[in-house]
Motif scaffolding. Structure first.
Motif, PDB file in Angstrom:
ATOM      1  N   ALA A  39       0.817  -1.217   0.000  1.00  0.00           N
ATOM      2  CA  ALA A  39       0.000   0.000   0.000  1.00  0.00           C
ATOM      3  C   ALA A  39       0.849   1.266   0.000  1.00  0.00           C
ATOM      4  CB  ALA A  39      -0.933  -0.006   1.203  1.00  0.00           C
ATOM      5  N   ALA A  40       2.049   1.193   0.584  1.00  0.00           N
ATOM      6  CA  ALA A  40       2.914   2.371   0.663  1.00  0.00           C
ATOM      7  C   ALA A  40       3.926   2.434  -0.474  1.00  0.00           C
ATOM      8  CB  ALA A  40       3.652   2.381   2.001  1.00  0.00           C
ATOM      9  N   SER A  41       3.775   1.584  -1.487  1.00  0.00           N
ATOM     10  CA  SER A  41       4.788   1.475  -2.534  1.00  0.00           C
ATOM     11  C   SER A  41       4.540   2.391  -3.728  1.00  0.00           C
ATOM     12  CB  SER A  41       4.874   0.021  -3.025  1.00  0.00           C
ATOM     13  OG  SER A  41       3.688  -0.346  -3.718  1.00  0.00           O
ATOM     14  N   SER A  42       3.499   3.225  -3.687  1.00  0.00           N
ATOM     15  CA  SER A  42       3.220   4.097  -4.824  1.00  0.00           C
ATOM     16  C   SER A  42       2.746   5.465  -4.339  1.00  0.00           C
ATOM     17  CB  SER A  42       2.169   3.459  -5.744  1.00  0.00           C
ATOM     18  OG  SER A  42       1.010   3.112  -5.012  1.00  0.00           O
ATOM     19  N   PRO A  43       2.986   6.500  -5.130  1.00  0.00           N
ATOM     20  CA  PRO A  43       2.595   7.860  -4.736  1.00  0.00           C
ATOM     21  C   PRO A  43       1.081   8.056  -4.792  1.00  0.00           C
ATOM     22  CG  PRO A  43       3.441   7.857  -6.972  1.00  0.00           C
ATOM     23  CD  PRO A  43       3.677   6.472  -6.423  1.00  0.00           C
TER      24      PRO A  43
ATOM     25  N   VAL B  62      -0.528 -13.308  -4.571  1.00  0.00           N
ATOM     26  CA  VAL B  62      -1.759 -12.891  -3.906  1.00  0.00           C
ATOM     27  C   VAL B  62      -2.213 -11.596  -4.565  1.00  0.00           C
ATOM     28  CG1 VAL B  62      -0.562 -11.532  -2.129  1.00  0.00           C
ATOM     29  CG2 VAL B  62      -2.841 -12.462  -1.631  1.00  0.00           C
ATOM     30  N   TRP B  63      -3.505 -11.282  -4.445  1.00  0.00           N
ATOM     31  CA  TRP B  63      -4.017 -10.014  -4.972  1.00  0.00           C
ATOM     32  C   TRP B  63      -4.570  -9.217  -3.795  1.00  0.00           C
ATOM     33  CZ3 TRP B  63      -3.431  -8.386  -9.928  1.00  0.00           C
ATOM     34  CH2 TRP B  63      -4.084  -7.214 -10.303  1.00  0.00           C
ATOM     35  N   PHE B  64      -3.925  -8.089  -3.503  1.00  0.00           N
ATOM     36  CA  PHE B  64      -4.343  -7.246  -2.393  1.00  0.00           C
ATOM     37  C   PHE B  64      -5.438  -6.275  -2.831  1.00  0.00           C
ATOM     38  CE2 PHE B  64       0.148  -7.921  -0.740  1.00  0.00           C
ATOM     39  CZ  PHE B  64      -0.249  -8.754   0.283  1.00  0.00           C
ATOM     40  N   LEU B  65      -6.335  -5.997  -1.918  1.00  0.00           N
ATOM     41  CA  LEU B  65      -7.344  -4.970  -2.110  1.00  0.00           C
ATOM     42  C   LEU B  65      -7.178  -3.935  -1.002  1.00  0.00           C
ATOM     43  CD1 LEU B  65     -10.374  -7.269  -2.974  1.00  0.00           C
ATOM     44  CD2 LEU B  65      -8.992  -5.915  -4.566  1.00  0.00           C
ATOM     45  N   ALA B  66      -7.750  -2.775  -1.214  1.00  0.00           N
ATOM     46  CA  ALA B  66      -7.522  -1.678  -0.271  1.00  0.00           C
ATOM     47  C   ALA B  66      -8.816  -1.007   0.130  1.00  0.00           C
ATOM     48  CB  ALA B  66      -6.585  -0.640  -0.889  1.00  0.00           C
ATOM     49  N   GLY B  67      -8.773  -0.344   1.271  1.00  0.00           N
ATOM     50  CA  GLY B  67      -9.885   0.464   1.722  1.00  0.00           C
ATOM     51  C   GLY B  67      -9.729   1.892   1.224  1.00  0.00           C
ATOM     52  N   THR B  68     -10.144   2.824   2.049  1.00  0.00           N
ATOM     53  CA  THR B  68     -10.076   4.229   1.682  1.00  0.00           C
ATOM     54  C   THR B  68      -9.556   5.041   2.855  1.00  0.00           C
ATOM     55  OG1 THR B  68     -12.280   4.861   2.486  1.00  0.00           O
ATOM     56  CG2 THR B  68     -12.161   3.859   0.290  1.00  0.00           C
ATOM     57  N   PHE B  69      -9.469   6.350   2.643  1.00  0.00           N
ATOM     58  CA  PHE B  69      -9.039   7.255   3.704  1.00  0.00           C
ATOM     59  C   PHE B  69     -10.235   7.835   4.456  1.00  0.00           C
ATOM     60  CE2 PHE B  69      -5.388   7.220   0.841  1.00  0.00           C
ATOM     61  CZ  PHE B  69      -4.374   6.948   1.746  1.00  0.00           C
TER      62      PHE B  69
ATOM     63  N   ALA C  51       7.332   4.579  -0.407  1.00  0.00           N
ATOM     64  CA  ALA C  51       7.809   5.225  -1.630  1.00  0.00           C
ATOM     65  C   ALA C  51       7.658   6.740  -1.509  1.00  0.00           C
ATOM     66  CB  ALA C  51       7.009   4.713  -2.829  1.00  0.00           C
ATOM     67  N   PRO C  52       8.470   7.505  -2.240  1.00  0.00           N
ATOM     68  CA  PRO C  52       8.312   8.964  -2.225  1.00  0.00           C
ATOM     69  C   PRO C  52       6.896   9.366  -2.632  1.00  0.00           C
ATOM     70  CG  PRO C  52      10.374   8.360  -3.292  1.00  0.00           C
ATOM     71  CD  PRO C  52       9.605   7.083  -3.090  1.00  0.00           C
ATOM     72  N   GLY C  53       6.289  10.263  -1.874  1.00  0.00           N
ATOM     73  CA  GLY C  53       4.962  10.760  -2.210  1.00  0.00           C
ATOM     74  C   GLY C  53       3.820   9.842  -1.853  1.00  0.00           C
ATOM     75  N   ASN C  54       4.091   8.741  -1.146  1.00  0.00           N
ATOM     76  CA  ASN C  54       2.983   7.846  -0.800  1.00  0.00           C
ATOM     77  C   ASN C  54       2.125   8.500   0.289  1.00  0.00           C
ATOM     78  OD1 ASN C  54       3.011   6.187   1.966  1.00  0.00           O
ATOM     79  ND2 ASN C  54       5.158   6.609   1.396  1.00  0.00           N
ATOM     80  N   PRO C  55       0.804   8.275   0.258  1.00  0.00           N
ATOM     81  CA  PRO C  55      -0.086   8.972   1.188  1.00  0.00           C
ATOM     82  C   PRO C  55      -0.267   8.287   2.535  1.00  0.00           C
ATOM     83  CG  PRO C  55      -1.386   7.694  -0.347  1.00  0.00           C
ATOM     84  CD  PRO C  55       0.067   7.526  -0.766  1.00  0.00           C
ATOM     85  N   LEU C  56       0.390   7.153   2.764  1.00  0.00           N
ATOM     86  CA  LEU C  56       0.184   6.414   4.006  1.00  0.00           C
ATOM     87  C   LEU C  56       1.156   6.798   5.104  1.00  0.00           C
ATOM     88  CD1 LEU C  56      -1.029   4.566   1.640  1.00  0.00           C
ATOM     89  CD2 LEU C  56      -1.035   2.797   3.383  1.00  0.00           C
ATOM     90  N   THR C  57       2.424   7.025   4.740  1.00  0.00           N
ATOM     91  CA  THR C  57       3.425   7.299   5.765  1.00  0.00           C
ATOM     92  C   THR C  57       3.850   8.762   5.805  1.00  0.00           C
ATOM     93  OG1 THR C  57       5.284   6.803   4.293  1.00  0.00           O
ATOM     94  CG2 THR C  57       4.305   4.956   5.493  1.00  0.00           C
TER      95      THR C  57
END
Length: 208
Positions: free
Chosen positions: A52-56, A78-85, A148-154
């Motif tokens: 989840a943190a691997s992309s901007p 595996v195929w990961f799915l994500a929630g929202t903010f 990753a640079p610009g990722n919205p999680l960290t």
């Protein structure tokens, strides 16, 4: 995902859950890939956060509003799915045949006290093709991953070590065709909602 306080990041899954740096580091378990087995529970959270943190933000699957970034940096086993903010979205995704699904209903990374408080009233549900799926509760567990640079999680790039917890779902590889997944999660004053339409491709055949 929702930032509550420094070090408190909440992310809700909208299409289920996540071993050290799973798919993003290229160290996927070949046995899992061959058998279609979901990732081990002990590895689940760390692998998912690494993904989840691997992309901007502009290509991030958690910030995704329609499903166009579902396939970004997916591992091979595996195929990961994500929630929202914190908002509600509808996503349409194409999933390769033979991939188990994994996702959180609601989750955070932070300090141990954050997880303890978060899990006191964490609830959620995942409804797959009209049938509710069983969720597992994962309490505080130390995870290490790279942002990753610009990722919205960290909020910053580089290595991160924190405690993760949440409600997670793992599903076996779905049959080819169209499927629906309804994900809801909430804890404290945070809530998330994702309605997935997933199209699973036919398995490719190899000529003998």
């Amino acid at each position: 995902m929702l930032g509550r306080t420094p070090g408190w990041a909440a992310v809700v899954a909208a299409s289920l859950v996540a071993l050290v740096a799973g798919g993003c580091r290229g160290d996927a378990d070949p046995t899992a890939a061959e058998t279609g087995a979901p990732p081990a529970v002990v590895e689940l959270q760390e692998r998912w956060w690494a993904w989840a943190a691997s992309s901007p933000t502009e290509r991030n699957p958690v910030a995704d509003t329609d499903g166009r970034w579902c396939d970004v940096n997916q591992p091979s086993d595996v195929w990961f799915l994500a929630g929202t903010f914190g908002d509600r979205v509808e996503r349409n995704c194409t999933v390769p045949a033979g991939r188990p699904l994994a996702f959180p209903l609601v989750n955070i990374v932070g300090a141990e006290p954050d997880c303890a408080a978060f899990m006191t009233d964490a609830e959620g549900s995942a409804v797959w093709d009209g049938t509710e799926s069983e969720a597992i509760r994962l309490s505080g567990e130390r995870v290490e991953f790279e942002g990753a640079p610009g990722n919205p999680l960290t909020a910053s790039d580089g290595p991160r070590s924190a405690v993760s917890c949440g409600l997670w779902v793992q599903l076996p590889p779905p049959d080819p065709g169209r499927h629906t997944l309804r994900i809801r999660g909430w804890a404290g004053g945070f809530s998330t909602a994702v309605d997935y339409t997933l199209t699973v491709t036919e398995a490719s055949s190899t000529a003998s």
